[in-house]
Design a protein around this motif. Structure first.
Motif, PDB file in Angstrom:
ATOM      1  N   GLU A  63       0.827  -1.211   0.000  1.00  0.00           N
ATOM      2  CA  GLU A  63       0.000   0.000   0.000  1.00  0.00           C
ATOM      3  C   GLU A  63       0.865   1.266   0.000  1.00  0.00           C
ATOM      4  OE1 GLU A  63      -2.720  -0.281   3.308  1.00  0.00           O
ATOM      5  OE2 GLU A  63      -4.349  -0.877   1.969  1.00  0.00           O
ATOM      6  N   ASN A  64       1.930   1.239   0.808  1.00  0.00           N
ATOM      7  CA  ASN A  64       2.828   2.399   0.867  1.00  0.00           C
ATOM      8  C   ASN A  64       3.527   2.629  -0.472  1.00  0.00           C
ATOM      9  OD1 ASN A  64       2.228   3.001   3.544  1.00  0.00           O
ATOM     10  ND2 ASN A  64       3.847   1.681   4.342  1.00  0.00           N
ATOM     11  N   LYS A  65       3.915   1.539  -1.128  1.00  0.00           N
ATOM     12  CA  LYS A  65       4.587   1.666  -2.419  1.00  0.00           C
ATOM     13  C   LYS A  65       3.632   2.211  -3.485  1.00  0.00           C
ATOM     14  CE  LYS A  65       8.723   0.245  -1.404  1.00  0.00           C
ATOM     15  NZ  LYS A  65       9.893   1.150  -1.549  1.00  0.00           N
ATOM     16  N   ILE A  66       2.367   1.813  -3.409  1.00  0.00           N
ATOM     17  CA  ILE A  66       1.372   2.332  -4.346  1.00  0.00           C
ATOM     18  C   ILE A  66       1.171   3.824  -4.122  1.00  0.00           C
ATOM     19  CG2 ILE A  66      -1.071   2.267  -4.972  1.00  0.00           C
ATOM     20  CD1 ILE A  66      -1.032  -0.736  -4.411  1.00  0.00           C
ATOM     21  N   LYS A  67       1.121   4.228  -2.855  1.00  0.00           N
ATOM     22  CA  LYS A  67       0.912   5.641  -2.524  1.00  0.00           C
ATOM     23  C   LYS A  67       2.053   6.520  -3.016  1.00  0.00           C
ATOM     24  CE  LYS A  67      -1.962   4.936   1.598  1.00  0.00           C
ATOM     25  NZ  LYS A  67      -2.018   5.066   3.079  1.00  0.00           N
ATOM     26  N   ASP A  68       3.304   6.037  -2.855  1.00  0.00           N
ATOM     27  CA  ASP A  68       4.431   6.876  -3.284  1.00  0.00           C
ATOM     28  C   ASP A  68       4.831   6.643  -4.744  1.00  0.00           C
ATOM     29  OD1 ASP A  68       6.057   4.599  -3.407  1.00  0.00           O
ATOM     30  OD2 ASP A  68       6.936   4.935  -1.427  1.00  0.00           O
ATOM     31  N   GLY A  69       4.055   5.800  -5.440  1.00  0.00           N
ATOM     32  CA  GLY A  69       4.276   5.612  -6.873  1.00  0.00           C
ATOM     33  C   GLY A  69       5.447   4.730  -7.239  1.00  0.00           C
ATOM     34  N   SER A  70       5.967   3.944  -6.292  1.00  0.00           N
ATOM     35  CA  SER A  70       7.135   3.095  -6.567  1.00  0.00           C
ATOM     36  C   SER A  70       6.779   1.615  -6.685  1.00  0.00           C
ATOM     37  CB  SER A  70       8.188   3.286  -5.471  1.00  0.00           C
ATOM     38  OG  SER A  70       7.657   2.950  -4.201  1.00  0.00           O
ATOM     39  N   GLU A  71       5.500   1.317  -6.838  1.00  0.00           N
ATOM     40  CA  GLU A  71       5.075  -0.071  -6.994  1.00  0.00           C
ATOM     41  C   GLU A  71       5.574  -0.610  -8.342  1.00  0.00           C
ATOM     42  OE1 GLU A  71       1.000  -2.658  -7.748  1.00  0.00           O
ATOM     43  OE2 GLU A  71       1.084  -0.488  -8.017  1.00  0.00           O
ATOM     44  N   ASP A  72       6.033  -1.875  -8.356  1.00  0.00           N
ATOM     45  CA  ASP A  72       6.382  -2.528  -9.605  1.00  0.00           C
ATOM     46  C   ASP A  72       6.103  -4.024  -9.496  1.00  0.00           C
ATOM     47  OD1 ASP A  72       8.480  -3.694  -8.190  1.00  0.00           O
ATOM     48  OD2 ASP A  72       9.979  -2.303  -8.945  1.00  0.00           O
ATOM     49  N   ARG A  73       6.438  -4.757 -10.537  1.00  0.00           N
ATOM     50  CA  ARG A  73       6.113  -6.185 -10.584  1.00  0.00           C
ATOM     51  C   ARG A  73       6.802  -6.955  -9.465  1.00  0.00           C
ATOM     52  NH1 ARG A  73       6.757  -9.173 -16.243  1.00  0.00           N
ATOM     53  NH2 ARG A  73       5.115  -7.629 -16.684  1.00  0.00           N
ATOM     54  N   SER A  74       8.038  -6.577  -9.120  1.00  0.00           N
ATOM     55  CA  SER A  74       8.764  -7.329  -8.089  1.00  0.00           C
ATOM     56  C   SER A  74       8.067  -7.250  -6.742  1.00  0.00           C
ATOM     57  CB  SER A  74      10.210  -6.809  -7.965  1.00  0.00           C
ATOM     58  OG  SER A  74      10.240  -5.502  -7.413  1.00  0.00           O
ATOM     59  N   ILE A  75       7.400  -6.128  -6.465  1.00  0.00           N
ATOM     60  CA  ILE A  75       6.677  -5.982  -5.206  1.00  0.00           C
ATOM     61  C   ILE A  75       5.429  -6.854  -5.212  1.00  0.00           C
ATOM     62  CG2 ILE A  75       5.478  -4.359  -3.699  1.00  0.00           C
ATOM     63  CD1 ILE A  75       7.335  -2.187  -4.757  1.00  0.00           C
TER      64      ILE A  75
END
Length: 223
Positions: A63-75
């Motif tokens: 959720e935090n990675k989605i919020k800061d825009g750093s989500e990717d496939r590895s996550i």
């Protein structure tokens, strides 16, 4: 026997590994932190409890990675495959408990109860480090595992097969008179998941350096 071409091959081999390490710089390594109370350790830590805690923290991490825009496939990958990934892990506790843990560990090891316990690093007894919350902590164990971190944590924090070398903490002779005090304490587990298939050499190197830095009370230095 050893000519320049062999040396050049070695240089190329390790240069290629070094280049691949850069790809893991903060991108394909995902840190998850979970906690257990001593009451959970003394009574029962099973696979379901460990899995639920890991899943909960992965969900927060995602959720935090989605919020800061750093989500990717590895996550996304660790969300469903965390138990199949390579992991470096550190088990710690508040430093105020280390003398007591050392005492009951030795009692368990000397009891000849049939369990194989990880070794004790007496020279590391004075180890401590300050966490981000400014609490003084002591590392109990530093290790890595290729897969099935859930089973390994059961072996460490509860108990596994008697002939599997681990902490088997539920088998330690916990003093019931101190239970009210010790149960207020916590055991902290830091998990660094490697998404994909990292090279063995740098993972081993990093684990060894982490062991030297944390100076855990138990377990052999990672090779």
């Amino acid at each position: 026997m050893i000519d320049q071409s062999l040396l050049d091959d070695a240089v190329n081999y390790f240069t290629e590994i070094a280049n691949r390490i850069q790809k893991y710089s903060g991108k394909n390594i995902h840190e998850i932190n979970i906690e257990f109370t001593y009451e959970e350790v003394r009574k029962h830590i099973d696979k379901d409890l460990i899995s639920s805690k890991i899943k909960e923290e992965i969900h927060k991490y995602l959720e935090n990675k989605i919020k800061d825009g750093s989500e990717d496939r590895s996550i996304r990958n660790i969300s469903s495959n965390y138990n199949d990934l390579e992991v470096i892990y550190v088990i710690s506790t508040d430093s105020i408990y280390k003398r007591y843990l050392h005492k009951i560990y030795l009692e368990a090891k000397e009891s000849r109860n049939g369990f194989v316990y990880s070794g004790c690093n007496e020279k590391n007894m004075n180890n401590s480090y300050t966490s981000s919350s400014t609490q003084s902590k002591t590392a109990l164990y530093v290790g890595k595992i290729d897969k099935n971190i859930v089973t390994r944590l059961v072996q460490q924090l509860y108990q596994g097969h008697p002939r599997t070398s681990s902490l088997h903490m539920a088998t330690w002779p916990w003093d019931s008179q101190l239970a009210a005090d010790i149960d207020k304490g916590k055991i902290y587990v830091e998990l660094d998941f490697f998404s994909g298939k990292p090279d063995r050499e740098p993972v081993d190197f990093i684990t060894g350096k982490l062991w030297a830095k944390k100076k855990p009370m138990f377990g052999l230095k990672a090779k």
